[in-house]
Design a protein around this motif. Structure first.
Motif, PDB file in Angstrom:
ATOM      1  N   PHE A 169      86.125 -27.221 -13.801  1.00  0.00           N
ATOM      2  CA  PHE A 169      86.894 -27.535 -13.388  1.00  0.00           C
ATOM      3  C   PHE A 169      88.051 -26.369 -13.321  1.00  0.00           C
ATOM      4  CE2 PHE A 169      85.190 -30.929 -14.432  1.00  0.00           C
ATOM      5  CZ  PHE A 169      85.072 -32.087 -14.008  1.00  0.00           C
ATOM      6  N   SER A 170      87.147 -25.499 -12.711  1.00  0.00           N
ATOM      7  CA  SER A 170      88.418 -24.467 -12.644  1.00  0.00           C
ATOM      8  C   SER A 170      89.464 -23.573 -11.273  1.00  0.00           C
ATOM      9  CB  SER A 170      87.804 -22.799 -14.038  1.00  0.00           C
ATOM     10  OG  SER A 170      86.713 -22.719 -12.359  1.00  0.00           O
ATOM     11  N   GLY A 171      88.889 -25.386 -10.621  1.00  0.00           N
ATOM     12  CA  GLY A 171      89.222 -24.003  -9.429  1.00  0.00           C
ATOM     13  C   GLY A 171      91.021 -24.314  -9.468  1.00  0.00           C
ATOM     14  N   SER A 172      91.429 -24.060  -8.458  1.00  0.00           N
ATOM     15  CA  SER A 172      93.078 -24.229  -8.091  1.00  0.00           C
ATOM     16  C   SER A 172      93.748 -25.811  -7.574  1.00  0.00           C
ATOM     17  CB  SER A 172      93.752 -23.152  -7.506  1.00  0.00           C
ATOM     18  OG  SER A 172      92.860 -22.679  -6.093  1.00  0.00           O
ATOM     19  N   GLY A 173      94.772 -26.298  -7.971  1.00  0.00           N
ATOM     20  CA  GLY A 173      94.860 -27.634  -6.808  1.00  0.00           C
ATOM     21  C   GLY A 173      95.320 -26.900  -5.682  1.00  0.00           C
ATOM     22  N   ARG A 174      95.600 -28.117  -5.391  1.00  0.00           N
ATOM     23  CA  ARG A 174      95.951 -27.626  -3.629  1.00  0.00           C
ATOM     24  C   ARG A 174      97.590 -29.175  -3.390  1.00  0.00           C
ATOM     25  NH1 ARG A 174      94.756 -23.838  -4.158  1.00  0.00           N
ATOM     26  NH2 ARG A 174      93.567 -21.892  -3.000  1.00  0.00           N
ATOM     27  N   ARG A 175      97.906 -28.967  -3.319  1.00  0.00           N
ATOM     28  CA  ARG A 175      98.985 -30.137  -2.352  1.00  0.00           C
ATOM     29  C   ARG A 175      98.379 -30.581  -1.269  1.00  0.00           C
ATOM     30  NH1 ARG A 175     104.019 -30.955  -4.761  1.00  0.00           N
ATOM     31  NH2 ARG A 175     104.712 -31.340  -3.105  1.00  0.00           N
ATOM     32  N   LEU A 176      98.631 -31.994  -1.372  1.00  0.00           N
ATOM     33  CA  LEU A 176      98.262 -33.034  -0.041  1.00  0.00           C
ATOM     34  C   LEU A 176      99.491 -32.396   1.099  1.00  0.00           C
ATOM     35  CD1 LEU A 176      96.962 -36.293  -0.665  1.00  0.00           C
ATOM     36  CD2 LEU A 176      96.040 -34.514  -0.236  1.00  0.00           C
ATOM     37  N   ASP A 177     100.852 -32.126   0.931  1.00  0.00           N
ATOM     38  CA  ASP A 177     101.731 -32.015   1.967  1.00  0.00           C
ATOM     39  C   ASP A 177     101.120 -30.297   2.422  1.00  0.00           C
ATOM     40  OD1 ASP A 177     102.151 -30.838  -0.321  1.00  0.00           O
ATOM     41  OD2 ASP A 177     104.862 -31.789  -0.388  1.00  0.00           O
ATOM     42  N   GLY A 178     100.405 -30.172   1.734  1.00  0.00           N
ATOM     43  CA  GLY A 178     100.584 -28.487   2.365  1.00  0.00           C
ATOM     44  C   GLY A 178     101.211 -27.311   1.809  1.00  0.00           C
ATOM     45  N   LYS A 179     101.915 -27.813   0.273  1.00  0.00           N
ATOM     46  CA  LYS A 179     103.071 -26.832  -0.153  1.00  0.00           C
ATOM     47  C   LYS A 179     102.155 -26.451  -0.630  1.00  0.00           C
ATOM     48  CE  LYS A 179     107.967 -29.478   1.128  1.00  0.00           C
ATOM     49  NZ  LYS A 179     108.197 -30.463   1.180  1.00  0.00           N
ATOM     50  N   PRO A 180     102.828 -24.787  -1.837  1.00  0.00           N
ATOM     51  CA  PRO A 180     102.159 -24.279  -2.735  1.00  0.00           C
ATOM     52  C   PRO A 180     102.254 -25.571  -3.935  1.00  0.00           C
ATOM     53  CG  PRO A 180     104.489 -23.396  -1.868  1.00  0.00           C
ATOM     54  CD  PRO A 180     103.586 -24.555  -1.231  1.00  0.00           C
ATOM     55  N   ALA A 181     101.731 -24.807  -5.053  1.00  0.00           N
ATOM     56  CA  ALA A 181     101.592 -25.786  -6.072  1.00  0.00           C
ATOM     57  C   ALA A 181     102.115 -25.275  -6.873  1.00  0.00           C
ATOM     58  CB  ALA A 181     100.027 -26.370  -6.637  1.00  0.00           C
ATOM     59  N   LYS A 182     103.631 -25.232  -8.249  1.00  0.00           N
ATOM     60  CA  LYS A 182     104.030 -24.683  -8.767  1.00  0.00           C
ATOM     61  C   LYS A 182     103.852 -24.641 -10.203  1.00  0.00           C
ATOM     62  CE  LYS A 182     108.342 -27.084  -6.376  1.00  0.00           C
ATOM     63  NZ  LYS A 182     109.463 -27.348  -6.914  1.00  0.00           N
ATOM     64  N   TYR A 183     102.066 -25.069 -10.648  1.00  0.00           N
ATOM     65  CA  TYR A 183     101.918 -24.749 -12.180  1.00  0.00           C
ATOM     66  C   TYR A 183     100.585 -23.698 -11.117  1.00  0.00           C
ATOM     67  CZ  TYR A 183      98.896 -28.414 -10.601  1.00  0.00           C
ATOM     68  OH  TYR A 183      98.339 -29.641 -10.218  1.00  0.00           O
ATOM     69  N   GLU A 184      99.970 -23.213 -12.421  1.00  0.00           N
ATOM     70  CA  GLU A 184      98.650 -22.430 -12.055  1.00  0.00           C
ATOM     71  C   GLU A 184      96.910 -23.565 -12.986  1.00  0.00           C
ATOM     72  OE1 GLU A 184      98.902 -18.309 -13.613  1.00  0.00           O
ATOM     73  OE2 GLU A 184     100.089 -17.495 -11.646  1.00  0.00           O
ATOM     74  N   SER A 185      96.692 -23.139 -12.570  1.00  0.00           N
ATOM     75  CA  SER A 185      95.027 -23.503 -13.149  1.00  0.00           C
ATOM     76  C   SER A 185      95.052 -22.915 -14.314  1.00  0.00           C
ATOM     77  CB  SER A 185      93.935 -24.048 -12.269  1.00  0.00           C
ATOM     78  OG  SER A 185      93.407 -22.879 -11.219  1.00  0.00           O
TER      79      SER A 185
END
Length: 319
Positions: free
Chosen positions: A219-235
């Motif tokens: 589970f070390s991948g980066s998160g993605r938002r469903l609305d396409g906006k960049p995530a505000k936190y780092e994985s």
């Protein structure tokens, strides 16, 4: 009378001639054997002597100190000349027109001969023994140190005579002779691979594999938002050490997390988990609207009458 280990009966034949290759007389067949062509006067001289048959001769090149032996095929050469196989002239380091001394000799029958091919190609022939046997039928004698030529399939193979028994020169006419082969001159033994000590190489290999092998981080991948906006936190890498006591956040009917779930929700958000229904990424305006929405949801709703069976009115068909 004996000379150099060979017997000469009565007066011996000894004469000097100028030598020429067989191509000068158009007799190419003598190239496949060891017989020479001599002048008719030699036959007259040999016939008057008490010599042994078959006629065998010693050839000597005093200029190069080379000695060989041969037989005779015909007596049709011009006087003062002899014709020889070219490979025999090469063995004796003779050029066209050089002087060679010829003597008649008696050689013992051979019992053993050791041969050494110049190249490995001779051993690649399907049946080298049969080819060699056929070729040696054209020879009268063999001398240690000579190189004979074997012609096969439009190719010439040269073979060194490195040992003969019972003497350095033998007759191979009507005799059973044992033949042995030495490795070819261009033969190289295959190199043996170096044997390494497994105890010395095992430790460095294991250490190298441990250094190069990456550690497994689930589970070390980066998160993605469903609305396409960049995530505000780092994985951040997921750790199994703190995941045993964690439980998914339970949201009640009013949209509020159940007891003990707020701390778990914040811990999951810090680890880079994408939790659906979480309001951690909403902006400040949405947070201000949440109390108004919750207050509306908490307003008491009108209670609907419960359904009761068979509570209708009674009517008569008569009116």
């Amino acid at each position: 009378m004996f000379f150099n280990g060979y017997g000469y009966h009565g007066a011996s034949f000894e004469q000097t001639y100028r030598c020429y290759p067989a191509s000068f007389i158009e007799k190419p067949q003598i190239e496949s054997g060891d017989k020479i062509i001599m002048p008719p006067s030699a036959l007259d001289r040999l016939a008057s002597l008490h010599i042994d048959y078959p006629m065998l001769f010693e050839l000597r090149n005093d200029a190069a100190n080379r000695v060989s032996h041969c037989g005779v095929l015909e007596f049709i050469a011009e006087e003062g000349m002899i014709y020889m196989p070219y490979w025999m002239m090469e063995n004796m380091l003779l050029q066209e027109g050089d002087i060679v001394q010829v003597k008649n000799v008696t050689l013992p029958k051979g019992t053993y001969v050791k041969l050494q091919p110049h190249t490995k190609d001779f051993l690649d022939i399907s049946n080298p023994k049969a080819i060699l046997e056929t070729t040696l039928r054209n020879f009268s004698c063999l001398t240690t140190g000579d190189s004979i030529m074997v012609a096969y399939n439009n190719k010439k193979y040269y073979i060194d005579i490195i040992e003969t028994k019972p003497s350095n020169a033998i007759s191979i006419i009507e005799t059973d002779c044992e033949v042995d082969f030495a490795p070819p001159l261009d033969y190289k033994e295959p190199e043996k691979p170096a044997v390494s000590d497994p105890s010395k190489t095992a430790a460095p290999v294991e250490a190298a594999s441990a250094e190069t092998e990456p550690k497994f981080n689930p589970f070390s991948g980066s998160g993605r938002r469903l609305d396409g906006k960049p995530a505000k936190y780092e994985s951040s890498p997921f750790s199994f050490a703190g995941s045993k006591d964690k439980r998914p956040a339970v949201v009640n009917a009013g949209g509020q997390p159940a007891s003990g779930s707020s701390s778990q929700g914040t811990s999951r958000q810090s680890q880079g988990k994408l939790v659906f229904g979480s309001n951690a990424n909403r902006n400040s305006k949405e947070k201000q609207k949440e109390p108004a929405k919750e207050s509306k949801q908490e307003l008491p709703q009108k209670e609907e009458p419960k359904f009761q069976a068979f509570t209708g009115k009674k009517y008569s068909l008569k009116g």
